[in-house]
Design an enzyme around this catalytic site. Sequence first.
Site, mmCIF file in Angstrom:
data_model
loop_
_atom_site.group_PDB
_atom_site.id
_atom_site.type_symbol
_atom_site.label_atom_id
_atom_site.label_comp_id
_atom_site.label_asym_id
_atom_site.label_seq_id
_atom_site.Cartn_x
_atom_site.Cartn_y
_atom_site.Cartn_z
ATOM 1 N N ASP A 300 -2.494 -12.854 12.101
ATOM 2 C CA ASP A 300 -1.787 -12.462 13.195
ATOM 3 C C ASP A 300 -2.655 -11.452 14.234
ATOM 4 O O ASP A 300 -2.536 -11.680 15.524
ATOM 5 C CB ASP A 300 -0.259 -11.888 13.239
ATOM 6 C CG ASP A 300 0.468 -12.819 12.066
ATOM 7 O OD1 ASP A 300 0.202 -14.057 12.056
ATOM 8 O OD2 ASP A 300 1.642 -12.247 11.348
HETATM 9 C C1 26A Z 1 8.857 -20.076 9.264
HETATM 10 N N1 26A Z 1 8.171 -19.024 8.654
HETATM 11 C C2 26A Z 1 7.880 -19.199 7.070
HETATM 12 C C3 26A Z 1 7.723 -17.729 9.189
HETATM 13 C C4 26A Z 1 6.960 -16.619 8.561
HETATM 14 C C5 26A Z 1 6.661 -15.792 9.058
HETATM 15 N N2 26A Z 1 6.932 -15.435 10.641
HETATM 16 C C6 26A Z 1 7.391 -16.579 11.069
HETATM 17 N N3 26A Z 1 8.256 -17.658 10.392
HETATM 18 N N4 26A Z 1 6.648 -16.646 7.114
HETATM 19 C C7 26A Z 1 6.036 -15.278 7.294
HETATM 20 N N5 26A Z 1 5.882 -14.833 8.549
HETATM 21 C C8 26A Z 1 5.227 -13.483 8.786
HETATM 22 O O1 26A Z 1 3.982 -13.559 8.918
HETATM 23 C C9 26A Z 1 3.501 -12.417 8.717
HETATM 24 C C10 26A Z 1 2.210 -12.376 8.371
HETATM 25 O O2 26A Z 1 1.244 -13.293 8.928
HETATM 26 C C11 26A Z 1 5.615 -12.512 8.088
HETATM 27 O O3 26A Z 1 6.997 -11.792 8.797
HETATM 28 C C12 26A Z 1 4.377 -11.350 8.211
HETATM 29 O O4 26A Z 1 4.662 -10.351 9.037
#
Ligand code: 26A
Length: 345
Positions: A300
């Site tokens: 990210d």
């Molecule tokens: C739909 N899903 C599985 C998700 C996520 C996500 N953000 C949006 N949708 N699963 C994990 N994260 C976020 O990814 C970040 C790390 O790359 C987590 O909250 C974490 O901050």
Amino acid sequence: MTSKLQEGILVGCGNPLLDISATVPMHFLQGYGMKEDDAILAEERHMPIYRELVENYKAEYLAGGSVQNSLRIAQWILGQPKVAVFFGCVGKDNYADILREKAREAGVDAHYQVSTDTPTGTCAVLITGTHRSLCANLAAANKFTIDHLKQPANKALVDNALYYYISGFFLTVNPPSIMSVAATANAKQRPFLMNLSAPFISQFFMEPLLKVMPYVDIIFGNEAEAHAFATTQGWPADADLREIGKRLVALPKINSARPRIAILTQGCDPVLLIQHDTVQEFEVTRLAVHEIVDTNGAGDAFVGGFLSQYVQDKSLDVCIRCGNYAARHIIMNPGCTYSGEPDFV
Ligand code: 26A
């Protein structure tokens, strides 16, 4: 600090999640059928994880959610508030207050939809050495509706932006909203950027992903996500990342005047920039193991660093260098957080 940019130049939509992060032993992951460096949606059997992390593993609470992370990092580097606008759905609770405050501190102009009957989403972050495994309980994040984007004030924000970024993760929540933002971007000839986000997105959400792909000007992903896309598409099993990148940019595109670009990261190995049939590599400065706090949010942050330069119309190599800079910084801090002032040059 950069010269003054238009407020709200960048719009993102995603899942606002509060990360609950702890270092755990491998058997904890295995007990829940989870893999290192994966990201999944929580099922019923994963629900005890969150309480266990807090009660037994000294969990930390951190602002998370993939797109919101990227926008916070872009804002940190830009140093000018409200360049980035974020849409997503939270509950009416303390976790939402934390996310709102963290977004505000970072300078992100967050316009949350609020669900009154569902709690704010959380993401368990299981740290094992230099790996992290994510398990998201979307809760209120899953309640996002397109009505929110149709409200006049929000519609004006979408219409006035010049750049759009949405994660593949958001395909699990609301494809119509994604299609609507993509259509706006296309009608106004403005770049629409997307992320493959996680292998499960290609595995289980390929249909909406392929529907939006013709609108995608820049596609981001890491090696596992790119391989998952390739496998689901039935591309040759021996296709390497370069070949997958070339095939990604060659997928059908609505605005053929602006050929798609793919940017594929591979941990500490070089970032690949794929345009037409050329592949350029960008070296990553490798961190020593003792410098790594956790790798949560590295992808990210890469996108955030990239966006901070892209919205200033900098060249792709500056954007990618800044992506690498931001990812490196975030890896040396807990979760997707930063410390001090950025010193990207
Ligand atoms: C739909 N899903 C599985 C998700 C996520 C996500 N953000 C949006 N949708 N699963 C994990 N994260 C976020 O990814 C970040 C790390 O790359 C987590 O909250 C974490 O901050």
